[in-house]
Write a protein that holds these residues in place. Structure first.
Motif, PDB file in Angstrom:
ATOM      1  N   ALA A 129       0.826  -1.207   0.000  1.00 28.31           N
ATOM      2  CA  ALA A 129       0.000   0.000   0.000  1.00 28.31           C
ATOM      3  C   ALA A 129       0.866   1.266   0.000  1.00 28.31           C
ATOM      4  O   ALA A 129       0.556   2.238  -0.695  1.00 28.31           O
ATOM      5  CB  ALA A 129      -0.929  -0.003   1.218  1.00 28.31           C
ATOM      6  N   LYS A 132       2.169   1.786  -3.462  1.00 28.89           N
ATOM      7  CA  LYS A 132       1.091   2.216  -4.361  1.00 28.89           C
ATOM      8  C   LYS A 132       0.782   3.698  -4.142  1.00 28.89           C
ATOM      9  O   LYS A 132       0.617   4.464  -5.100  1.00 28.89           O
ATOM     10  CB  LYS A 132      -0.162   1.366  -4.103  1.00 28.89           C
ATOM     11  N   LYS A 133       0.722   4.107  -2.885  1.00 31.35           N
ATOM     12  CA  LYS A 133       0.445   5.506  -2.559  1.00 31.35           C
ATOM     13  C   LYS A 133       1.545   6.425  -3.083  1.00 31.35           C
ATOM     14  O   LYS A 133       1.276   7.556  -3.517  1.00 31.35           O
ATOM     15  CB  LYS A 133       0.305   5.667  -1.041  1.00 31.35           C
ATOM     16  N   SER A 134       2.797   5.944  -3.070  1.00 26.01           N
ATOM     17  CA  SER A 134       3.930   6.776  -3.477  1.00 26.01           C
ATOM     18  C   SER A 134       3.949   7.079  -4.971  1.00 26.01           C
ATOM     19  O   SER A 134       4.689   7.949  -5.417  1.00 26.01           O
ATOM     20  CB  SER A 134       5.246   6.093  -3.082  1.00 26.01           C
ATOM     21  N   GLU A 138       0.713  13.521  -3.485  1.00 25.97           N
ATOM     22  CA  GLU A 138       0.398  13.390  -2.063  1.00 25.97           C
ATOM     23  C   GLU A 138      -1.053  13.741  -1.755  1.00 25.97           C
ATOM     24  O   GLU A 138      -1.664  13.211  -0.829  1.00 25.97           O
ATOM     25  CB  GLU A 138       1.338  14.290  -1.250  1.00 25.97           C
ATOM     26  N   TYR A 140      -3.644  13.073  -3.540  1.00 24.19           N
ATOM     27  CA  TYR A 140      -4.552  12.231  -4.353  1.00 24.19           C
ATOM     28  C   TYR A 140      -5.866  11.942  -3.637  1.00 24.19           C
ATOM     29  O   TYR A 140      -6.952  12.155  -4.191  1.00 24.19           O
ATOM     30  CB  TYR A 140      -3.849  10.919  -4.714  1.00 24.19           C
ATOM     31  N   TYR A 141      -5.805  11.432  -2.411  1.00 25.73           N
ATOM     32  CA  TYR A 141      -7.037  11.013  -1.725  1.00 25.73           C
ATOM     33  C   TYR A 141      -7.939  12.206  -1.434  1.00 25.73           C
ATOM     34  O   TYR A 141      -9.154  12.162  -1.692  1.00 25.73           O
ATOM     35  CB  TYR A 141      -6.713  10.277  -0.426  1.00 25.73           C
ATOM     36  N   GLU A 217      -7.311   7.850   4.818  1.00 29.42           N
ATOM     37  CA  GLU A 217      -6.422   7.738   3.663  1.00 29.42           C
ATOM     38  C   GLU A 217      -5.672   6.408   3.662  1.00 29.42           C
ATOM     39  O   GLU A 217      -5.574   5.740   2.628  1.00 29.42           O
ATOM     40  CB  GLU A 217      -5.432   8.907   3.628  1.00 29.42           C
ATOM     41  N   ASP A 218      -5.156   6.012   4.816  1.00 28.30           N
ATOM     42  CA  ASP A 218      -4.448   4.731   4.887  1.00 28.30           C
ATOM     43  C   ASP A 218      -5.404   3.563   4.640  1.00 28.30           C
ATOM     44  O   ASP A 218      -5.048   2.574   3.995  1.00 28.30           O
ATOM     45  CB  ASP A 218      -3.761   4.570   6.241  1.00 28.30           C
ATOM     46  N   TRP A 221      -5.958   3.245   0.891  1.00 28.55           N
ATOM     47  CA  TRP A 221      -4.859   2.606   0.157  1.00 28.55           C
ATOM     48  C   TRP A 221      -4.747   1.111   0.470  1.00 28.55           C
ATOM     49  O   TRP A 221      -4.366   0.316  -0.382  1.00 28.55           O
ATOM     50  CB  TRP A 221      -3.544   3.331   0.424  1.00 28.55           C
TER      51      TRP A 221
END
Length: 395
Positions: A129, A132-134, A138, A140-141, A217-218, A221
């Motif tokens: 995750a 993927k987030k990286s 920053e 995005y969500y 957010e976490d 992801w």
């Protein structure tokens, strides 16, 4: 979150999260059913024996926590992120003793359970995750949730319908704040992947992710990596083709791993998908106690979707003798439901899942899936043709 805590602070927080359950003297004497809250706020019903099991499990969790802290102290806070053999590094470097030792140690540790206070960061790192987030900006969500705010689709309507039915009575999830957070995660993902959109079952998965990960957010992801990388494709698409494939694979594996049970259930004309579909779609979150479910997820996020088959087979295996004595489909369902709802000892379940069920490689299960896919697609196509012909007749 973790940057502001010392290791000692985290250790103390970890200990405080795991209270000892103490039923009243009256309840102990009468062996009455007692109610209590688990670590994640869910109300659990059980007898005094169940409470004793939970206390034993929590003591094991404390001991396991001390092992993780010792490893962090000796190897560094992110020791588990060192390259593993499964990541495709070259063979020469993968043969280094330290890499092999870390991989073996980590697999064993994860099967014994990740301490609750470390679970968010360990899941986020090992599942993919974080990676993927990286790959996206920053913001995005936040940008996604703002962009879709107020939009109405079939997915958002179904989500709104399901919110109050997701773990009703939970002290946070079943509140306006909890509903709003869960809605943003589910609606956001429905726009990220329009092929999936929203499927019933994801509400339970996302809700539990929110409780573990602490931030929306976490949790978002983690849901993304789960649907896009960990689980099989098309499990949650409109026709649930991936889920149908998994059920056929599971039926085949039950016949191979538990032949006596499979033969008996076939004689009763019992279709295992009656219970297993919910297990696979909700990843056991509606069936097992939350602390047991999360122990399954610890392994799922590290070893992949094959874990679901191990656990599902283990539930049948644990009740083999009882199941062989059944004469009616209803009896089978009752035994399995009672078993899952009272599986407070995750070590018992996972020991059966990995030691008694035996080895199943991801490659073997992938071959089984490919074998079943044509039959599933033909069946779904036939069903669609039937529905279309009915519509034509009605017109």
């Amino acid at each position: 979150m973790y940057g502001t805590h010392s290791k000692r602070d985290l250790s103390l927080e970890f200990q405080s999260q795991i209270p000892i359950l103490r039923p009243s003297i009256h309840a102990r004497r009468a062996n009455l059913t007692v109610k209590f809250q688990d670590l994640y706020g869910f109300t659990v019903e059980g007898n005094v024996d169940d409470v004793n099991v939970l206390n034993e499990v929590r003591e094991k969790v404390r001991k396991q926590g001390r092992v993780w802290w010792a490893l962090e102290a000796s190897k560094g806070a992110n020791w588990y992120l060192q390259p593993s053999i499964s990541e495709g590094i070259d063979l020469k470097s993968s043969l280094k003793f330290s890499v092999l030792a870390n991989a073996i140690t980590l697999k064993r540790l994860i099967r014994k359970g990740i301490p609750p206070v470390l679970r968010p960061k360990v899941w986020f790192s090992l599942s993919g995750a974080a990676k993927k987030k990286s790959t996206v900006p920053e913001s995005y969500y936040n940008d996604l949730t703002k962009a879709v705010e107020g939009k109405v689709t079939p997915a958002t309507r179904q989500i709104d319908h399901d919110l109050p039915r997701t773990f009703p009575g939970h002290p946070w999830l079943d509140t306006p704040e909890g509903h709003a957070a869960l809605r943003r995660v589910l609606v956001g993902y429905s726009f990220r992947d329009s092929d999936v959109g929203y499927c019933q079952g994801l509400n339970y998965v996302a809700a539990l992710l929110l409780l573990v990960m602490k931030t929306e957010e976490d949790a978002f992801w983690m849901l993304a990596v789960l649907l896009e990388n960990v689980l099989v494709n098309d499990c949650y698409t409109t026709n649930l083709s991936g889920c149908h494939v998994e059920q056929r694979v599971f039926k085949d594996l039950l016949a191979k791993k538990c032949p006596r049970i499979a033969t008996h259930l076939e004689s009763l004309e019992f279709d295992v998908s009656l219970v297993a579909t919910e297990w696979f779609l909700c990843l056991f979150s509606k069936s097992l106690p939350s602390e047991t479910t999360l122990r399954v997820w610890d392994v799922l996020f590290y070893e992949g979707a094959k874990v679901l088959f191990h656990v599902a087979l283990a539930i049948f295996k644990m009740k083999e003798e009882e199941l062989l004595l059944t004469h009616h489909v209803g009896d089978v369902i009752n035994i399995l439901q009672k078993t899952t709802h009272h599986l407070f000892d995750p070590d018992e379940l996972l020991t059966v899942a990995f030691d008694k069920i035996g080895s199943m490689t991801t490659n073997t299960i992938s071959k089984q899936r490919k074998k079943q896919e044509p039959a599933v697609m033909a069946e779904l196509d036939q069903r669609l043709r039937r529905l279309n012909s009915i519509k034509v007749d009605e017109n």
